[in-house]
Enzyme design. Structure first.
Site, PDB file in Angstrom:
ATOM      1  N   TYR A   1       0.817  -1.212   0.000  1.00 20.55           N
ATOM      2  CA  TYR A   1       0.000   0.000   0.000  1.00 20.55           C
ATOM      3  C   TYR A   1       0.855   1.268   0.000  1.00 20.55           C
ATOM      4  O   TYR A   1       0.478   2.282  -0.569  1.00 20.55           O
ATOM      5  CB  TYR A   1      -0.901   0.036   1.244  1.00 20.55           C
ATOM      6  CG  TYR A   1      -2.283  -0.507   1.030  1.00 20.55           C
ATOM      7  CD1 TYR A   1      -2.473  -1.812   0.622  1.00 20.55           C
ATOM      8  CD2 TYR A   1      -3.406   0.288   1.254  1.00 20.55           C
ATOM      9  CE1 TYR A   1      -3.753  -2.323   0.443  1.00 20.55           C
ATOM     10  CE2 TYR A   1      -4.685  -0.203   1.077  1.00 20.55           C
ATOM     11  CZ  TYR A   1      -4.849  -1.507   0.670  1.00 20.55           C
ATOM     12  OH  TYR A   1      -6.121  -1.994   0.499  1.00 20.55           O
TER      13      TYR A   1
ATOM     14  N   LYS B   1       2.298 -15.260   2.847  1.00 22.88           N
ATOM     15  CA  LYS B   1       2.479 -15.938   1.560  1.00 22.88           C
ATOM     16  C   LYS B   1       3.970 -16.272   1.485  1.00 22.88           C
ATOM     17  O   LYS B   1       4.670 -15.922   0.529  1.00 22.88           O
ATOM     18  CB  LYS B   1       2.010 -15.026   0.417  1.00 22.88           C
ATOM     19  CG  LYS B   1       1.948 -15.695  -0.946  1.00 22.88           C
ATOM     20  CD  LYS B   1       0.803 -16.691  -1.098  1.00 22.88           C
ATOM     21  CE  LYS B   1       0.923 -17.448  -2.409  1.00 22.88           C
ATOM     22  NZ  LYS B   1      -0.075 -18.525  -2.559  1.00 22.88           N
TER      23      LYS B   1
ATOM     24  N   ASP C   1      -3.989 -17.820   0.593  1.00 19.06           N
ATOM     25  CA  ASP C   1      -5.003 -18.477  -0.261  1.00 19.06           C
ATOM     26  C   ASP C   1      -5.773 -19.523   0.543  1.00 19.06           C
ATOM     27  O   ASP C   1      -7.003 -19.614   0.477  1.00 19.06           O
ATOM     28  CB  ASP C   1      -4.365 -19.073  -1.530  1.00 19.06           C
ATOM     29  CG  ASP C   1      -3.116 -19.888  -1.264  1.00 19.06           C
ATOM     30  OD1 ASP C   1      -2.604 -19.882  -0.117  1.00 19.06           O
ATOM     31  OD2 ASP C   1      -2.627 -20.547  -2.210  1.00 19.06           O
TER      32      ASP C   1
ATOM     33  N   ASP D   1      -6.851  -6.397   3.866  1.00 20.31           N
ATOM     34  CA  ASP D   1      -7.922  -5.702   3.152  1.00 20.31           C
ATOM     35  C   ASP D   1      -8.883  -6.726   2.561  1.00 20.31           C
ATOM     36  O   ASP D   1     -10.102  -6.623   2.712  1.00 20.31           O
ATOM     37  CB  ASP D   1      -7.312  -4.842   2.028  1.00 20.31           C
ATOM     38  CG  ASP D   1      -8.371  -4.122   1.220  1.00 20.31           C
ATOM     39  OD1 ASP D   1      -9.289  -3.546   1.833  1.00 20.31           O
ATOM     40  OD2 ASP D   1      -8.288  -4.148  -0.024  1.00 20.31           O
TER      41      ASP D   1
END
Ligand code: IPM
Ligand code: MG
Length: 356
Positions: free
Chosen positions: A135, A190, A222, A246
């Site tokens: 971000y 991740k 995921d 988010d």
């Protein structure tokens, strides 16, 4: 206690007005000052986060924020778009810890698109890092690709990054939240693909040594997305970075049937905070008096608890919200047959009534 009131765009002003009504019904003295933000800030002062608004937010003990954004600003250059207001406030105020509870009120079990047995009793807390990650990482932009198979073509790029101290401080917030709940924490990363999130995982594991009473597990993002819809009640506290947070927090919100019910708190290191509903500005229903004000009212309750040291008053507000649900009052987004459909202001008034 000084509260900066930033209603913003779309349904923001309507729902914030209800939360202000509820705050004013408590036996507390607040100083409230309102300022324009988002598209409203752009219209009034040519910038989504006008200087006076930022100054007010910095001076206040807490900020009550509505929502920003409207399609009509989508063609403005990025720096002038309404979203920059909330991103700017988070960064300028150092609001790195975003708490997003997803609670399914028993009365609303039927509002979820998932089977009642999957979601009934759901009560999870997403702790989202809010001032780092892709971000805010630099460099970013559009450039001519310098090398590789696409050399010479234009490319868009952003930078994913986390400093060690940024990971540590959000991990501490999450572990401490877990200590006050079921003592279980899931860190979402991740690490199988991204350096940033291998580092994240390693640092969170180090911080875990300070909290031997909390059971930590790690999950790839995921898989976390899948588990959130498959068996959401297996989670208690979830900690993750800005981008993954988010996405996962919207998914978690929808488990409860309506994003119109979910509050959020964004805190700095000293528990100063900005409080906003998890939903957006919903320009399609703005001004119609039908928006659900409960997420904003519950955000005001979080403000009482986290920034203003008024835990009892926070309980009172939350109980009043439960009471109006038990009375069968519903705004359109959570309406089911047999219930009483009410508008934004009526719902606010009913919460005030239930406080008494
Ligand atoms: C949120 C919103 C914001 C974000 C947008 C409006 C910038 O989606 O608070 O989740 O991406 O953080
Ligand atoms: Mg979002």
């Amino acid at each position: 206690m000084k509260i900066a009131i930033l209603p913003g765009d779309g349904i923001g002003p309507e729902i914030v007005a209800q939360a202000v009504k509820v705050l004013n019904a408590l036996d507390l003295k607040f100083e409230m000052e309102t300022a324009a933000v988002g598209g409203a800030g752009y219209e009034a002062h040519g910038h989504p986060l006008p200087e006076a608004t930022l100054k007010l937010a910095k001076e206040a003990d807490a900020v009550l924020f509505g929502a920003v954004g409207d399609w009509k600003y989508d063609t403005l250059e990025r720096a002038l778009r309404p979203e920059q207001a909330i991103l700017g406030l988070r960064k300028e105020l150092g609001l790195f810890a975003n708490l997003r509870p997803a609670i399914l009120y028993p009365e609303l079990a039927g509002a979820s698109t998932l089977k009642p047995e999957v979601v009934s009793g759901l009560d999870i807390l997403i702790v989202r890092e809010l001032t780092g990650d892709i971000y805010f990482g630099k460099p970013r932009g559009v450039r001519v690709c310098p090398d590789g198979p696409f050399a010479g073509e234009r490319e868009g790029f952003d930078t994913m990054r986390y400093a060690e101290s940024e990971i540590r401080r959000i991990a501490h917030v999450a572990f401490q939240a877990a200590q006050k709940r079921s003592k279980r924490l899931t860190s979402v990363d991740k690490a199988n693909v991204l350096e940033t999130f291998q580092f994240w995982k390693d640092i969170v594991s180090e911080v875990a040594k300070d909290y031997p009473d909390v059971a930590l597990d790690h999950m790839y993002v995921d898989n976390a997305a899948m588990q959130l819809v498959r068996a959401p009640k297996k989670f208690d506290v979830v900690v993750t970075g800005n981008m993954f947070g988010d996405i996962l927090s919207d998914a978690a919100a929808m488990l409860t049937g309506s994003i119109g019910m979910l509050p959020s708190a964004s805190l700095d290191a000293n528990n100063k905070g900005l409080y906003e509903p998890s939903h957006g500005s919903a320009p399609d229903i703005a001004g119609k008096g039908i928006a659900n004000p409960l997420a904003t009212i519950l955000s005001a309750a979080m403000m009482l608890r986290y920034s203003l040291g008024q835990a009892e008053q926070a309980d009172r507000v939350e109980n009043a919200v439960k009471a109006v649900l038990a009375q069968g009052l519903r705004t359109a987004d959570i309406y089911e047959e047999g219930m009483t459909k009410v508008g934004t202001a009526e719902m606010g008034a009913a919460v005030v009534q239930a406080l008494r």
